[in-house]
Scaffold this motif. Structure first.
Motif, PDB file in Angstrom:
ATOM      1  N   ILE A  18       0.952  -1.255  -0.056  1.00 37.26           N
ATOM      2  CA  ILE A  18       0.007  -0.044   0.100  1.00 37.26           C
ATOM      3  C   ILE A  18       0.841   1.143  -0.080  1.00 37.26           C
ATOM      4  O   ILE A  18       0.540   2.283  -0.635  1.00 37.26           O
ATOM      5  CB  ILE A  18      -0.782   0.057   1.177  1.00 37.26           C
ATOM      6  CG1 ILE A  18      -1.883  -1.377   1.240  1.00 37.26           C
ATOM      7  CG2 ILE A  18      -1.925   1.243   1.159  1.00 37.26           C
ATOM      8  CD1 ILE A  18      -2.677  -1.407   2.558  1.00 37.26           C
ATOM      9  N   LEU A  19       1.802   1.250   0.752  1.00 43.26           N
ATOM     10  CA  LEU A  19       2.660   2.312   1.066  1.00 43.26           C
ATOM     11  C   LEU A  19       3.921   2.520  -0.004  1.00 43.26           C
ATOM     12  O   LEU A  19       4.760   3.594  -0.172  1.00 43.26           O
ATOM     13  CB  LEU A  19       3.262   2.548   2.549  1.00 43.26           C
ATOM     14  CG  LEU A  19       2.401   3.014   3.687  1.00 43.26           C
ATOM     15  CD1 LEU A  19       3.213   2.640   4.859  1.00 43.26           C
ATOM     16  CD2 LEU A  19       1.888   4.417   3.284  1.00 43.26           C
ATOM     17  N   ASP A  20       4.429   1.540  -0.485  1.00 44.97           N
ATOM     18  CA  ASP A  20       5.254   1.142  -1.584  1.00 44.97           C
ATOM     19  C   ASP A  20       6.827   1.518  -0.873  1.00 44.97           C
ATOM     20  O   ASP A  20       7.710   1.584  -1.195  1.00 44.97           O
ATOM     21  CB  ASP A  20       5.254   2.447  -2.648  1.00 44.97           C
ATOM     22  CG  ASP A  20       3.998   2.045  -3.500  1.00 44.97           C
ATOM     23  OD1 ASP A  20       3.646   1.048  -3.777  1.00 44.97           O
ATOM     24  OD2 ASP A  20       3.346   3.020  -3.893  1.00 44.97           O
ATOM     25  N   ARG A  21       6.586   1.172   0.333  1.00 45.89           N
ATOM     26  CA  ARG A  21       7.917   1.270   1.261  1.00 45.89           C
ATOM     27  C   ARG A  21       7.729   0.900   2.600  1.00 45.89           C
ATOM     28  O   ARG A  21       6.703   0.886   3.059  1.00 45.89           O
ATOM     29  CB  ARG A  21       8.347   2.754   1.473  1.00 45.89           C
ATOM     30  CG  ARG A  21       7.489   3.808   2.070  1.00 45.89           C
ATOM     31  CD  ARG A  21       8.252   4.948   2.264  1.00 45.89           C
ATOM     32  NE  ARG A  21       7.322   6.027   2.994  1.00 45.89           N
ATOM     33  CZ  ARG A  21       7.354   5.872   4.467  1.00 45.89           C
ATOM     34  NH1 ARG A  21       7.972   5.069   5.192  1.00 45.89           N
ATOM     35  NH2 ARG A  21       6.514   6.884   5.242  1.00 45.89           N
ATOM     36  N   PRO A  22       8.709   0.516   3.449  1.00 47.49           N
ATOM     37  CA  PRO A  22       8.477  -0.090   4.770  1.00 47.49           C
ATOM     38  C   PRO A  22       8.298   0.935   5.648  1.00 47.49           C
ATOM     39  O   PRO A  22       8.765   2.047   5.360  1.00 47.49           O
ATOM     40  CB  PRO A  22       9.874  -0.837   5.021  1.00 47.49           C
ATOM     41  CG  PRO A  22      10.719  -0.354   4.051  1.00 47.49           C
ATOM     42  CD  PRO A  22      10.060   0.279   2.981  1.00 47.49           C
ATOM     43  N   ILE A  23       7.560   0.701   6.950  1.00 46.74           N
ATOM     44  CA  ILE A  23       7.477   1.663   7.925  1.00 46.74           C
ATOM     45  C   ILE A  23       8.498   1.598   8.966  1.00 46.74           C
ATOM     46  O   ILE A  23       8.876   0.492   9.363  1.00 46.74           O
ATOM     47  CB  ILE A  23       6.252   1.400   8.735  1.00 46.74           C
ATOM     48  CG1 ILE A  23       5.027   2.014   7.851  1.00 46.74           C
ATOM     49  CG2 ILE A  23       6.075   2.473   9.856  1.00 46.74           C
ATOM     50  CD1 ILE A  23       3.621   1.377   8.233  1.00 46.74           C
ATOM     51  N   THR A  24       9.230   2.653   9.076  1.00 47.98           N
ATOM     52  CA  THR A  24      10.387   2.502  10.216  1.00 47.98           C
ATOM     53  C   THR A  24       9.919   3.054  11.555  1.00 47.98           C
ATOM     54  O   THR A  24       9.583   4.307  11.846  1.00 47.98           O
ATOM     55  CB  THR A  24      11.687   3.387   9.656  1.00 47.98           C
ATOM     56  OG1 THR A  24      11.796   2.885   8.325  1.00 47.98           O
ATOM     57  CG2 THR A  24      12.857   3.009  10.594  1.00 47.98           C
ATOM     58  N   ILE A  25      10.346   2.400  12.737  1.00 45.47           N
ATOM     59  CA  ILE A  25      10.190   2.683  13.938  1.00 45.47           C
ATOM     60  C   ILE A  25      11.361   2.514  14.815  1.00 45.47           C
ATOM     61  O   ILE A  25      12.311   2.034  14.614  1.00 45.47           O
ATOM     62  CB  ILE A  25       9.041   1.524  14.773  1.00 45.47           C
ATOM     63  CG1 ILE A  25       7.930   1.547  13.815  1.00 45.47           C
ATOM     64  CG2 ILE A  25       8.824   1.917  15.951  1.00 45.47           C
ATOM     65  CD1 ILE A  25       6.862   0.377  14.542  1.00 45.47           C
ATOM     66  N   GLY A  26      11.693   3.807  15.748  1.00 41.18           N
ATOM     67  CA  GLY A  26      12.804   4.108  16.249  1.00 41.18           C
ATOM     68  C   GLY A  26      12.737   4.083  17.700  1.00 41.18           C
ATOM     69  O   GLY A  26      11.473   4.369  18.162  1.00 41.18           O
ATOM     70  N   LEU A  27      13.433   3.749  18.407  1.00 39.02           N
ATOM     71  CA  LEU A  27      13.559   3.838  19.879  1.00 39.02           C
ATOM     72  C   LEU A  27      14.804   4.584  20.523  1.00 39.02           C
ATOM     73  O   LEU A  27      15.830   4.373  20.087  1.00 39.02           O
ATOM     74  CB  LEU A  27      13.609   2.332  20.538  1.00 39.02           C
ATOM     75  CG  LEU A  27      13.767   2.257  22.022  1.00 39.02           C
ATOM     76  CD1 LEU A  27      12.365   2.534  22.747  1.00 39.02           C
ATOM     77  CD2 LEU A  27      14.049   0.770  22.528  1.00 39.02           C
ATOM     78  N   LEU A  28      14.173   5.718  21.293  1.00 37.01           N
ATOM     79  CA  LEU A  28      15.303   6.575  21.666  1.00 37.01           C
ATOM     80  C   LEU A  28      15.031   6.857  23.154  1.00 37.01           C
ATOM     81  O   LEU A  28      14.073   7.213  23.747  1.00 37.01           O
ATOM     82  CB  LEU A  28      15.134   8.058  21.148  1.00 37.01           C
ATOM     83  CG  LEU A  28      16.114   8.913  21.568  1.00 37.01           C
ATOM     84  CD1 LEU A  28      17.318   8.720  21.241  1.00 37.01           C
ATOM     85  CD2 LEU A  28      15.773  10.621  20.884  1.00 37.01           C
ATOM     86  N   THR A  29      15.993   6.265  23.901  1.00 36.94           N
ATOM     87  CA  THR A  29      16.121   6.561  25.360  1.00 36.94           C
ATOM     88  C   THR A  29      17.369   7.106  25.841  1.00 36.94           C
ATOM     89  O   THR A  29      18.318   6.994  25.022  1.00 36.94           O
ATOM     90  CB  THR A  29      15.893   5.036  26.167  1.00 36.94           C
ATOM     91  OG1 THR A  29      16.646   4.298  25.979  1.00 36.94           O
ATOM     92  CG2 THR A  29      14.628   4.492  25.660  1.00 36.94           C
ATOM     93  N   GLY A  30      17.571   7.308  27.134  1.00 40.55           N
ATOM     94  CA  GLY A  30      18.815   8.066  27.836  1.00 40.55           C
ATOM     95  C   GLY A  30      19.926   7.053  27.543  1.00 40.55           C
ATOM     96  O   GLY A  30      21.214   7.364  27.643  1.00 40.55           O
ATOM     97  N   SER A  31      19.647   5.710  27.594  1.00 45.26           N
ATOM     98  CA  SER A  31      20.596   4.625  27.596  1.00 45.26           C
ATOM     99  C   SER A  31      21.339   4.284  26.200  1.00 45.26           C
ATOM    100  O   SER A  31      22.159   3.553  26.094  1.00 45.26           O
ATOM    101  CB  SER A  31      20.324   3.541  28.367  1.00 45.26           C
ATOM    102  OG  SER A  31      19.409   2.727  27.619  1.00 45.26           O
ATOM    103  N   GLY A  67      13.592  12.436   8.252  1.00 46.06           N
ATOM    104  CA  GLY A  67      12.340  11.878   7.996  1.00 46.06           C
ATOM    105  C   GLY A  67      12.078  10.563   7.905  1.00 46.06           C
ATOM    106  O   GLY A  67      11.150   9.926   7.533  1.00 46.06           O
ATOM    107  N   GLU A  68      13.451   9.891   7.937  1.00 44.55           N
ATOM    108  CA  GLU A  68      13.400   8.165   7.782  1.00 44.55           C
ATOM    109  C   GLU A  68      12.442   7.374   8.813  1.00 44.55           C
ATOM    110  O   GLU A  68      12.008   6.563   8.545  1.00 44.55           O
ATOM    111  CB  GLU A  68      14.915   7.681   7.654  1.00 44.55           C
ATOM    112  CG  GLU A  68      15.128   6.455   7.328  1.00 44.55           C
ATOM    113  CD  GLU A  68      16.210   5.865   7.495  1.00 44.55           C
ATOM    114  OE1 GLU A  68      16.637   4.520   7.751  1.00 44.55           O
ATOM    115  OE2 GLU A  68      17.344   6.561   7.550  1.00 44.55           O
ATOM    116  N   ILE A  69      12.799   8.146  10.042  1.00 49.32           N
ATOM    117  CA  ILE A  69      11.917   7.362  11.309  1.00 49.32           C
ATOM    118  C   ILE A  69      10.514   8.019  11.092  1.00 49.32           C
ATOM    119  O   ILE A  69      10.329   9.046  11.272  1.00 49.32           O
ATOM    120  CB  ILE A  69      12.726   7.713  12.542  1.00 49.32           C
ATOM    121  CG1 ILE A  69      13.982   7.321  12.821  1.00 49.32           C
ATOM    122  CG2 ILE A  69      11.768   7.271  13.940  1.00 49.32           C
ATOM    123  CD1 ILE A  69      14.123   5.798  12.773  1.00 49.32           C
TER     124      ILE A  69
END
Length: 780
Positions: free
Chosen positions: A431-444, A460-462
């Motif tokens: 549907i989107l013609d590309r993968p969805i990218t999920i990021g995780l940002l924490t202090g560690s 804008g990649e994430i």
């Protein structure tokens, strides 16, 4: 002062740019004195000069100084209607309150005449029907009329002055004890008549009385008139009779000048007293009925003004600010719903539809997603974030702890079809013609990885970023942030939520809360937000079996924990928060951890979690528990809300009567995530009557909202929200348990607001001034 002198003062004020510095102490006192001397020849500023902004001050002074059309003698102002006195003048304007006495009232929050009129009694003493000594009920607040027989004084072991007074009436005698009031031994002479309120006690067969208030009866007027006598809060240097006299004087002098800000139509519709009558009866009611109707009017005012305020905030938010339309076509959400391995409840579908409808508007959404533990809020939030991605924008989810951020990352990856937890979603490629990218940002996150992640966010990649407060750091920049989601919103302050919103250009905001709050109360506290309520649990979710065990059955509770651990399950043991001190609750948990480790479960692996540990230490313990390296986790109430440990099936709560129902229900929710049967064991040795009521409610009810209603009713809003929870209104007369009055105030506020949202009608000017005054003083 004559007209020419006043003109010079006002012209000086003009030259000082209307800063209220032309005379020492400000213009209000001078203007009120001038108005009295010249019988209302000028119209005083409303509600006072001090409360006007610079533009309003300029307009008022120009109007006063412009020439009148009829007479040069009165050129300073046209004669007006009835003279008004500013109620925002200092309390020292009240006859009898000197500059020396005023600081004592300041300690009680009384700074102006208006504050003094609204300085309501804590309670009233009904002197009309005193109780006979022989009819006193132990432990109940009662009033007695007695005669002093004798008074004596002694010192306690600690040097405290103790005055023992023997008093009596026609039915019997009793002893009254006063502490640290040595002068009473001389004052309470034989045959003195004494009116006292307090509670009767019996100690070793002897009847005694603990007074909460008393006064010498100088006349029988109060008894014969059947009056209710007000009892005011006091501070050192203020005395009951003195304060009552000053309040009565203030009521007589200033109530005639108090404008009723409530529109007549609203007042009549809600069947309320006029404001001056309500205030007088709140202080000096003729009977209990008058006291009730006064309280009802004043309580309505408080709730009504809050509602008007939050409706105004909502209108301001929606007006003039252009939002981002997230208008992705329905096929994305349809594909999302079809791909889920489970079916959403009707409440989840309703909440998702409400949220998606908001996102498609060009006004920024501000919505509270409110649901019980395990009701499925994360799925709704995921659907909203997917809508942002499908519309070509980014979204961010902020949570209070690292372990919760990791859990959300894993859960959302799984919901969207990424079983490996890599953060790359390919199930929407077609549907989107590309993968969805999920990021995780924490202090560690390590510095190198953090720098790379920052670049991917900025480019804008994430698409979806999940993290802790690390999200609001200066180096985090989004390319196209359109949706902000905040989980456990009560754990963040206004500043943090605002900082995240400022990462985008007027992004939509969705805040989530698992703390059950009665709906009407939520509308009061979060009235400027739209509310989606998830009020049903997913099908097949097993109810947690809950049992209260007394002192003699404590061991059976421990035996049950051992049995569950032998079946390769895990358990929590929660220690009570004895008082609001991390030091004390940590010590309690440590002692319990040592006792259970050495005496009760020496062969099992126990862990310890408490508030004195650092965030990294807490995360390490929780990770060990999730990994199964700890059999039993001993914790204070800091045990993370929302953290999933599916293998944990037992929640054992020590001193359960010390917790509120809502908190007990939150603890119980920790073992609701399991696919196995969950159990909650409430240990309580000697609960009070109220404690017993709470424990029975926990055994019989599993609905968090029903328990929240009960908790609020039993403990009141202060304890319900903890220590001065941010956002709780400062109420003098209203109780947040007044659900019917809350609903009435909200209904009337909406009706008025629909007709005149900006309160521009001349009929609503007094109300607009009162709303401005209230919200100006309350800030955010």
């Amino acid at each position: 002062m004559d007209f020419e002198q006043l003109r010079k003062v006002l012209e000086l004020e003009q030259s000082k740019k209307y800063a209220d510095t032309a005379v020492t102490g400000g213009l209000d006192r001078l203007l009120t004195r001038f108005s009295k001397e010249h019988r209302g020849r000028i119209r005083l500023p409303h509600p006072s000069y001090r409360t006007l902004d610079q533009r309003e001050r300029e307009k008022w002074i120009r109007n006063i100084l412009k020439p009148a059309t009829r007479s040069k003698k009165t050129s300073i102002a046209r004669p007006t209607e009835k003279s008004s006195i500013s109620l925002d003048l200092p309390v020292t304007e009240v006859k009898g309150i000197s500059s020396k006495l005023a600081p004592k009232f300041h300690k009680l929050g009384i700074n102006t005449i208006r504050d003094f009129l609204y300085f309501f009694p804590r309670r009233h003493i009904d002197y009309s029907s005193p109780t006979k000594i022989s009819d006193l009920t132990v432990g109940v607040e009662q009033t007695v009329l007695v005669r002093v027989w004798q008074a004596s004084q002694k010192k306690s072991r600690r040097g405290m002055a103790v005055t023992n007074v023997i008093v009596g009436d026609a039915t019997g005698t009793m002893q009254v004890t006063f502490f640290n009031q040595p002068y009473l031994a001389q004052k309470l002479t034989p045959n003195t008549e004494l009116l006292m309120s307090g509670k009767a006690t019996v100690w070793k067969g002897t009847r005694s009385f603990q007074p909460t208030s008393f006064e010498l009866l100088e006349s029988r007027d109060a008894i014969e008139s059947g009056q209710l006598i007000p009892v005011y809060p006091l501070t050192q240097g203020l005395y009951p009779r003195q304060v009552r006299r000053l309040v009565r004087q203030a009521l007589d002098s200033y109530l005639p000048h108090l404008a009723d800000f409530l529109p007549e139509k609203t007042r009549k519709s809600a069947k309320l007293l006029k404001l001056p009558e309500a205030i007088r009866n709140a202080h000096y009611p003729n009977d209990q009925s008058a006291k009730y109707t006064a309280r009802r009017r004043l309580a309505f005012d408080e709730l009504f003004l809050i509602q008007i305020g939050v409706l105004s905030k909502k209108r301001e938010r929606q007006e003039g600010i252009k939002g981002i339309k997230l208008g992705a076509v329905p096929k994305y959400s349809d594909h999302f719903l079809d791909s889920l391995p489970f079916k959403l409840t009707s409440a989840q579908i309703r909440a998702l539809e409400e949220t998606l409808s908001d996102l498609k508007q060009d006004k920024p959404m501000s919505r509270l997603l409110h649901g019980d533990v395990g009701s499925g809020k994360t799925v709704v939030a995921t659907g909203a974030m997917l809508q942002a991605t499908a519309s070509g924008y980014q979204s961010a989810l902020m949570v209070p702890t690292e372990i919760l951020a990791e859990q959300h990352f894993e859960n959302i990856c799984r919901i969207l079809g990424d079983r490996n937890g890599e953060g790359i979603i390919r199930s929407f490629d077609s549907i989107l013609d590309r993968p969805i990218t999920i990021g995780l940002l924490t202090g560690s996150v390590r510095q190198k990885g953090k720098k790379e992640l920052h670049q991917r966010i900025a480019s804008g990649e994430i698409d979806i970023l999940i993290g802790t407060q690390a999200l609001i750091q200066e180096k985090v920049e989004f390319q196209r942030l359109a949706l902000v989601v905040v989980d456990e919103q009560h754990r963040f302050g206004v500043v943090q939520r605002l900082a995240l919103k400022q990462k985008g250009k007027s992004p939509h905001m969705l805040v989530m809360s698992a703390t059950p709050i009665p709906r009407t109360l939520a509308l009061t506290l979060y009235g400027d937000l739209d509310i989606s309520l998830i009020d049903e649990l997913p099908p097949g979710r097993q109810e947690i079996k809950t049992k209260w065990l007394g002192k003699k059955r404590r061991q059976s509770g421990y035996n049950f924990v051992r049995k569950q651990v032998s079946e390769r399950r895990q358990a929590y043991v929660i220690c009570p928060l004895v008082e609001e001190s991390e030091t004390i609750d940590a010590k309690a948990a440590t002692v319990e951890y040592e006792r259970l480790s050495q005496e009760t479960f020496p062969d099992l692996k126990l862990g310890l979690l408490h508030g004195r540990m650092s965030s990294s230490e807490k995360d390490e313990v929780m990770n060990q528990f999730r990994a199964g390296d700890i059999d039993i986790l001993v914790s204070t109430s800091v045990v993370e809300v929302g953290v999933d440990v599916p293998n944990a099936t037992v929640m054992l709560i020590e001193g359960a009567e010390r917790f509120g129902l809502s908190q007990l229900h939150q603890f119980r929710g920790r073992v609701w995530r399991s696919s196995y049967q969950g159990y909650c064991i409430l240990l309580s040795d000697n609960p009070t009557e109220e404690g017993r009521e709470r424990l029975i409610a926990m055994e019989s009810t599993h609905n968090g909202f029903i328990l929240a209603e009960k908790d609020l009713e039993m403990r009141g809003p202060g304890e319900f929200f903890g220590t001065r929870q941010s956002g709780l209104p400062d109420l003098k007369m209203a109780r947040l348990t007044d659900i019917h009055l809350l609903e009435l105030a909200r209904k009337e506020a909406i009706r008025l607001f629909d007709a005149d949202p900006k309160l521009k009608s001349p009929y609503h000017k007094a109300l607009a001034d009162e709303v401005a005054r209230l919200w100006k003083s309350k800030g955010e």
